[in-house]
Design a protein around this motif. Structure first.
Motif, PDB file in Angstrom:
ATOM      1  N   LEU A 163     -12.730   3.457  -0.946  1.00 56.25           N
ATOM      2  CA  LEU A 163     -12.654   4.207  -2.269  1.00 56.25           C
ATOM      3  C   LEU A 163     -13.719   3.825  -3.298  1.00 56.25           C
ATOM      4  O   LEU A 163     -14.114   4.610  -4.303  1.00 56.25           O
ATOM      5  N   ARG A 217      -5.319   8.987   3.144  1.00 57.19           N
ATOM      6  CA  ARG A 217      -5.858   8.093   2.067  1.00 57.19           C
ATOM      7  C   ARG A 217      -5.005   7.049   2.113  1.00 57.19           C
ATOM      8  O   ARG A 217      -3.663   7.060   1.779  1.00 57.19           O
ATOM      9  N   PRO A 259      -9.729  -1.101  -3.800  1.00 55.20           N
ATOM     10  CA  PRO A 259      -8.437  -0.724  -3.868  1.00 55.20           C
ATOM     11  C   PRO A 259      -7.784   0.323  -2.554  1.00 55.20           C
ATOM     12  O   PRO A 259      -6.686   0.737  -2.704  1.00 55.20           O
ATOM     13  N   GLY A 260      -8.698   0.740  -1.640  1.00 54.79           N
ATOM     14  CA  GLY A 260      -8.429   1.578  -0.487  1.00 54.79           C
ATOM     15  C   GLY A 260      -9.530   2.179   0.031  1.00 54.79           C
ATOM     16  O   GLY A 260     -10.422   1.808   0.200  1.00 54.79           O
ATOM     17  N   SER A 278       0.270   5.205   1.685  1.00 54.19           N
ATOM     18  CA  SER A 278      -0.588   5.921   2.533  1.00 54.19           C
ATOM     19  C   SER A 278      -0.267   7.394   2.601  1.00 54.19           C
ATOM     20  O   SER A 278       1.022   7.648   2.887  1.00 54.19           O
ATOM     21  N   ASP A 285      -2.494  -0.871  -4.534  1.00 55.17           N
ATOM     22  CA  ASP A 285      -2.280  -0.948  -5.889  1.00 55.17           C
ATOM     23  C   ASP A 285      -2.409  -2.353  -6.505  1.00 55.17           C
ATOM     24  O   ASP A 285      -2.618  -2.517  -7.881  1.00 55.17           O
ATOM     25  N   ASP A 344     -10.567   5.972   2.737  1.00 55.13           N
ATOM     26  CA  ASP A 344     -10.018   7.379   3.009  1.00 55.13           C
ATOM     27  C   ASP A 344     -10.590   7.481   4.566  1.00 55.13           C
ATOM     28  O   ASP A 344     -11.582   6.945   4.807  1.00 55.13           O
ATOM     29  N   TYR A 367       0.862  -1.134   0.014  1.00 57.45           N
ATOM     30  CA  TYR A 367      -0.102  -0.060   0.024  1.00 57.45           C
ATOM     31  C   TYR A 367       0.772   1.222  -0.009  1.00 57.45           C
ATOM     32  O   TYR A 367       1.961   1.261   0.125  1.00 57.45           O
ATOM     33  N   GLU A 424      -3.853   3.212  -0.369  1.00 59.49           N
ATOM     34  CA  GLU A 424      -4.496   2.682  -1.678  1.00 59.49           C
ATOM     35  C   GLU A 424      -3.516   1.526  -1.855  1.00 59.49           C
ATOM     36  O   GLU A 424      -2.473   1.494  -1.607  1.00 59.49           O
TER      37      GLU A 424
END
Length: 399
Positions: A254, A208, A221-222, A183, A212, A224, A181, A210
């Motif tokens: 997300l 945030r 994918p992630g 961040s 990938d 917030d 990830y 994510e």
């Protein structure tokens, strides 16, 4: 493993106060130490899963390493570099042999009432086996981070704190790489301080994260995270000091999921106290509830509650005794990859640890420490439950 921005207000306050004092004294410390530990269950699973992974539970681990701690003042600024570099050798499980790095470096600065720190960090080691839900346990985990903190405040009155950072986590194992990830995080805080009152901070935070490498239909994918809260720091002479923080957090994936799966709202908090009832005895208490990126495949984030108690007693000039305990609850939230049976994923665990140590300081440059610990974990899947006893010796020499 790096804990990322879980209690940023509390960490920021400590960082800024440390930066000011750190500029006053030049420091060049180098040393070497070697540890030998007997571990009754390095697999961190039950015997069945350990056999499937090809791990012999009982093992001896030898870790030679170098340590360094440098602080170089430059006018009103200073440069620092500290960390350790070593290697883990296993007598029975050579596949788990791995380098071990933990390094941080940066700059402290001061301009008028403002102080700041720019810092980067890097860790690299074999991934913690208790976090892996894979048959193949070989996995090198790397975490790289950069962050900047600025605090503008006087001893009495209002002040401002700003912080921002970015973190990258990567795994060498192809399947575990789904938990790689990035961040990013930022925070702003307003402080009010008085010498007889302490420092009160009201803050807002945004993060945030994510993933990938997430694959498969239905993967997320992630997420917030937004948080707002307050922290308070107080020092009562040389015997008592502590920090309290309380915040409310909102977590949103997300991509949307049926029924709002993966969303979370709730409180996070932290407490950190040091009490020195006598010159020989020091006690420490920490308790933290935080939201951190998950290392578990198919999950977005972990809600962790971490409680730790520790006491250290100085027996004369040469001996120090330590005793303590820790309890860590971890609940993983977020999406589950389509095609993966949710009943096979580790989502809930409770780890209990009791530990003790005896340190003999032969001189200002050399010391030997005996460590003993007992660790037990309960989990939502029985194969990930385990118990282990560790006994080890560490010799340290300062150059």
């Amino acid at each position: 493993m790096v804990q990322y921005w879980a209690a940023a207000a509390m960490v920021g306050a400590v960082t800024f106060s440390s930066a000011a004092s750190a500029q006053e004294t030049r420091r060049l410390d180098f040393g070497a130490h070697a540890s030998v530990f007997h571990d009754s269950n390095v697999a961190r699973t039950d015997e069945t899963l350990a056999a499937q992974r090809g791990i012999e539970p009982e093992d001896v681990i030898f870790t030679p390493s170098l340590r360094f701690d440098l602080l170089l003042p430059i006018s009103r600024q200073s440069f620092f570099l500290n960390g350790t570099a070593g290697y883990d050798f296993h007598r029975e499980n050579n596949q788990l042999d791995s380098e071990r790095f933990n390094v941080s470096s940066g700059l402290n600065g001061q301009l008028g009432p403002c102080r700041g720190t720019l810092m980067g960090g890097y860790t690299r080691a074999q991934g913690d086996l208790q976090d892996l839900t894979l048959i193949n346990p070989e996995n090198t985990r790397e975490v790289t981070s950069v962050n900047a903190n600025v605090s503008c405040a006087r001893p009495t009155g209002l002040g401002l704190q700003l912080s921002a950072g970015h973190e990258w986590a990567n795994n060498s194992n192809v399947l575990q790489a789904q938990s790689d990830y990035e961040s990013s995080s930022g925070q702003v805080g307003v402080t009010y301080g008085r010498p007889t009152f302490g420092v009160l901070t009201v803050f807002a935070q945004r993060q945030r994260t994510e993933y990938d490498n997430r694959i498969g239909l239905g993967s997320t994918p992630g997420y917030d995270m937004t948080a707002a809260g307050v922290s308070f720091e107080r020092r009562l002479g040389a015997r008592i000091e502590g920090t309290l923080s309380l915040s409310y957090s909102w977590v949103d994936p997300l991509t949307s999921a049926p029924g709002g799966a993966g969303e979370y709202t709730g409180t996070t908090y932290g407490a950190d106290f040091v009490f020195r009832p006598t010159e020989r005895l020091e006690t420490l208490f920490t308790y933290e509830r935080s939201i951190v990126p998950s290392t578990r495949i198919g999950k977005l984030y972990d809600i962790q509650e971490d409680l730790r108690l520790e006491a250290r007693y100085q027996l004369g000039a040469r001996f120090q005794v330590g005793l303590g305990g820790r309890m860590l609850d971890s609940t993983s939230e977020g999406s589950t990859l389509v095609g993966v049976n949710p009943g096979l994923l580790l989502t809930d665990s409770r780890t209990k640890v009791m530990f003790g140590s005896l340190t003999f300081k032969q001189s200002q440059r050399t010391s030997i420490r005996l460590d003993v610990s007992r660790e037990e974990r309960e989990a939502n899947i029985p194969t990930y439950e385990y118990s282990t006893t560790r006994v080890g010796l560490t010799a340290d020499v300062a150059f």
